[in-house]
Design an enzyme around this catalytic site. Structure first.
Site, PDB file in Angstrom:
ATOM      1  N   GLY A 222       0.761  -1.252   0.000  1.00  0.00           N
ATOM      2  CA  GLY A 222       0.000   0.000   0.000  1.00  0.00           C
ATOM      3  C   GLY A 222       0.785   1.290   0.000  1.00  0.00           C
TER       4      GLY A 222
ATOM      5  N   CYS B  66     -13.935   5.444 -27.659  1.00  0.00           N
ATOM      6  CA  CYS B  66     -15.172   6.237 -27.683  1.00  0.00           C
ATOM      7  C   CYS B  66     -15.731   6.494 -26.292  1.00  0.00           C
ATOM      8  CB  CYS B  66     -16.186   5.552 -28.572  1.00  0.00           C
ATOM      9  SG  CYS B  66     -15.535   5.441 -30.230  1.00  0.00           S
TER      10      CYS B  66
HETATM   11  N1  LLP Z   1      -1.695  -6.857  -0.823  1.00  0.00           N
HETATM   12  C1  LLP Z   1      -3.008  -6.936  -1.081  1.00  0.00           C
HETATM   13  C2  LLP Z   1      -3.818  -7.888  -0.321  1.00  0.00           C
HETATM   14  C3  LLP Z   1      -3.588  -6.097  -2.049  1.00  0.00           C
HETATM   15  O1  LLP Z   1      -4.893  -6.178  -2.294  1.00  0.00           O
HETATM   16  C4  LLP Z   1      -2.772  -5.180  -2.747  1.00  0.00           C
HETATM   17  C5  LLP Z   1      -3.341  -4.301  -3.764  1.00  0.00           C
HETATM   18  C6  LLP Z   1      -1.393  -5.144  -2.453  1.00  0.00           C
HETATM   19  C7  LLP Z   1      -0.883  -5.995  -1.467  1.00  0.00           C
HETATM   20  C8  LLP Z   1      -0.426  -4.220  -3.148  1.00  0.00           C
HETATM   21  O2  LLP Z   1      -0.719  -2.896  -2.920  1.00  0.00           O
HETATM   22  P1  LLP Z   1       0.291  -1.752  -3.431  1.00  0.00           P
HETATM   23  O3  LLP Z   1       1.575  -1.876  -2.614  1.00  0.00           O
HETATM   24  O4  LLP Z   1       0.566  -1.972  -4.861  1.00  0.00           O
HETATM   25  O5  LLP Z   1      -0.423  -0.499  -3.161  1.00  0.00           O
HETATM   26  N2  LLP Z   1      -5.469  -0.723  -9.460  1.00  0.00           N
HETATM   27  C9  LLP Z   1      -5.251   0.190  -8.364  1.00  0.00           C
HETATM   28  C10 LLP Z   1      -4.573  -0.469  -7.185  1.00  0.00           C
HETATM   29  C11 LLP Z   1      -5.280  -1.695  -6.677  1.00  0.00           C
HETATM   30  C12 LLP Z   1      -4.603  -2.320  -5.485  1.00  0.00           C
HETATM   31  C13 LLP Z   1      -5.212  -3.630  -5.183  1.00  0.00           C
HETATM   32  N3  LLP Z   1      -4.577  -4.309  -4.102  1.00  0.00           N
HETATM   33  C14 LLP Z   1      -4.458   1.398  -8.872  1.00  0.00           C
HETATM   34  O6  LLP Z   1      -4.107   1.438 -10.040  1.00  0.00           O
HETATM   35  O7  LLP Z   1      -4.212   2.318  -8.109  1.00  0.00           O
END
Ligand code: LLP
Length: 410
Positions: free
Chosen positions: A242, A353
């Protein structure tokens, strides 16, 4: 490193001229820098160690970028994987990630996916991060059938509200993720869940693109309090992913070091002062490792002036890169050639579109013309992995610049 070469006036990534690649290869495409990717991974890991987090397990969130070369490169550095599907499990194994470094999150794990994970190694994977007791019952049943003991962690829903886009916030009680504290405490002794599972950890993940760490502190506090209440000792605490990226280049976002300091202090304050138990810390970063390693290269098809609006219509669309359309996200746009043209307010739009098909509006750029090439920055996370064939378009291709500066298709 990305910079405009003083002599040629063209954008270079790790010494490679993007113009030279773009004239040879068909746009649009993604291009990743292995150098930036490894620097990001090592910075994250070193920040953990500098903050006295011993032997951290860093499980790269494959959903941010499951490209084979990307995953192989991280596997070589010792990364584990955070996966959410059978496809991501197969990709991790094929890229050389050891099953004992894989954590499996997600609310909808199917029977087939659970079996695949159980069979990936004699001890299965490092952890099934369980999101419901219905899921745990199924894992227990399938592990019994396979004559194995599944390693599981319970994902706590810590009921915290984070400052991020509502679509990517995951730690509040109305969200589908994780288990409530009271349900965990109630079900810990229910034998039907535990005959072929072993509770080795607790986990949290409260959202993505977090740029304020207050909620992270609160969530770790909840995790530690729950651990103490169970009276059990744990092999690991998985604090999720996150950590946000400074897309806007405001330099006011928490760094990896700030984040690790907070995690370390929170564990000290809420756990180590109360018990001798010292669980290993697991991380699930995606964006902070992969985002800045990726660039999306797209060409202007034509420009169009409509009233006060000046549009540069590019050959990349929201099917190729959806973050700006879906979340209103900001990504810096850089024309790949330095120019002395007059700077004008520009809307960079694609051919799809939908009005949302826009990479940036009202951006001040030297006036673009047909065939100019631009780079959309920091797209290595949730870029290609969220692309689609919408409007029956081909998915964009991907290229990789190795540490030695060699460009290859991937
Ligand atoms: N762990 C779990 C359980 C998760 O659901 C996620 C992301 C992560 C780790 C990794 O999170 P990160 O470090 O990448 O923030 N499509 C969205 C982001 C969706 C994140 C989903 N879960 C965007 O483009 O901002």
């Amino acid at each position: 490193m990305t910079k405009i070469n003083d002599k040629s006036k063209y954008l270079h990534i790790d010494g490679v001229s993007i113009n030279e690649i773009a004239v040879k290869l068909k746009t649009p495409f993604y291009i990743y820098s292995e150098t930036t990717l490894s620097e990001n991974y090592l910075k994250f890991k070193e920040a953990a160690i500098e903050n006295k987090i011993i032997n951290p397990l860093i499980c790269f969130a494959l959903k941010s970028n499951p490209n084979k070369k990307v995953v192989k490169s991280l596997a070589k550095l010792g990364a584990g994987a955070d996966i959410v599907s059978g496809g991501e499990l197969k990709r991790s194994l094929e890229c050389g990630i050891c099953p004992q470094k894989i954590v499996f999150s997600g609310v909808g794990k199917t029977e087939e996916e659970i079996n695949l994970a159980l069979k990936s190694h004699k001890n299965g994977i490092y952890s099934f991060n369980v999101e419901s007791f219905e899921e745990l019952e199924l894992i227990n049943k399938l592990a019994a059938k396979a004559k194995k003991t599944a390693r599981v962690a319970l994902r706590l829903n810590p009921q915290v509200q984070v400052k991020t886009h509502k679509h990517i916030s995951t730690g509040f009680k109305t969200h589908k993720f994780g288990l409530l504290r009271e349900d965990i405490l109630k079900n810990l002794k229910q034998r039907k869940y535990w005959s072929h599972t072993s509770l080795v950890g607790l986990s949290i993940h409260i959202g993505s693109q977090l740029t304020c760490l207050k909620a992270t502190d609160k969530a770790i506090k909840e995790l530690c309090q729950l651990a103490l209440e169970t009276g059990k000792s744990f092999e690991f605490f998985d604090v999720g992913g996150g950590l946000g990226v400074d897309y806007e280049r405001t330099k006011d976002k928490p760094s990896c070091f700030d984040y690790m300091k907070l995690v370390s202090n929170a564990l000290e304050k809420y756990y180590y002062t109360r018990t001798n138990d010292r669980p290993r810390v697991v991380f699930e970063p995606g964006r902070v490792i992969s985002a800045t390693s990726g660039h999306f290269i797209t060409k202007v098809i034509r420009t169009k002036t409509s009233g006060d609006c000046f549009f540069a219509i590019v050959d990349g669309g929201m099917n190729d890169f959806v973050r700006t359309s879906l979340y209103g996200a900001y990504h810096e746009i850089i024309p790949i050639k330095k120019s002395k043209r007059k700077v004008v307010s520009t809307d960079i739009v694609g051919p799809i579109c939908e009005t949302a098909d826009c990479f940036g509006s009202g951006i001040m750029l030297p006036k673009l013309m047909a065939n100019d090439i631009i780079s959309v920055s920091d797209v290595g996370a949730y870029g290609h992995s969220m692309s689609s064939n919408y409007n029956m378009r081909d998915k964009p291709r991907e290229f990789f610049i190795s540490k030695k500066g060699k460009v290859s298709k991937c």
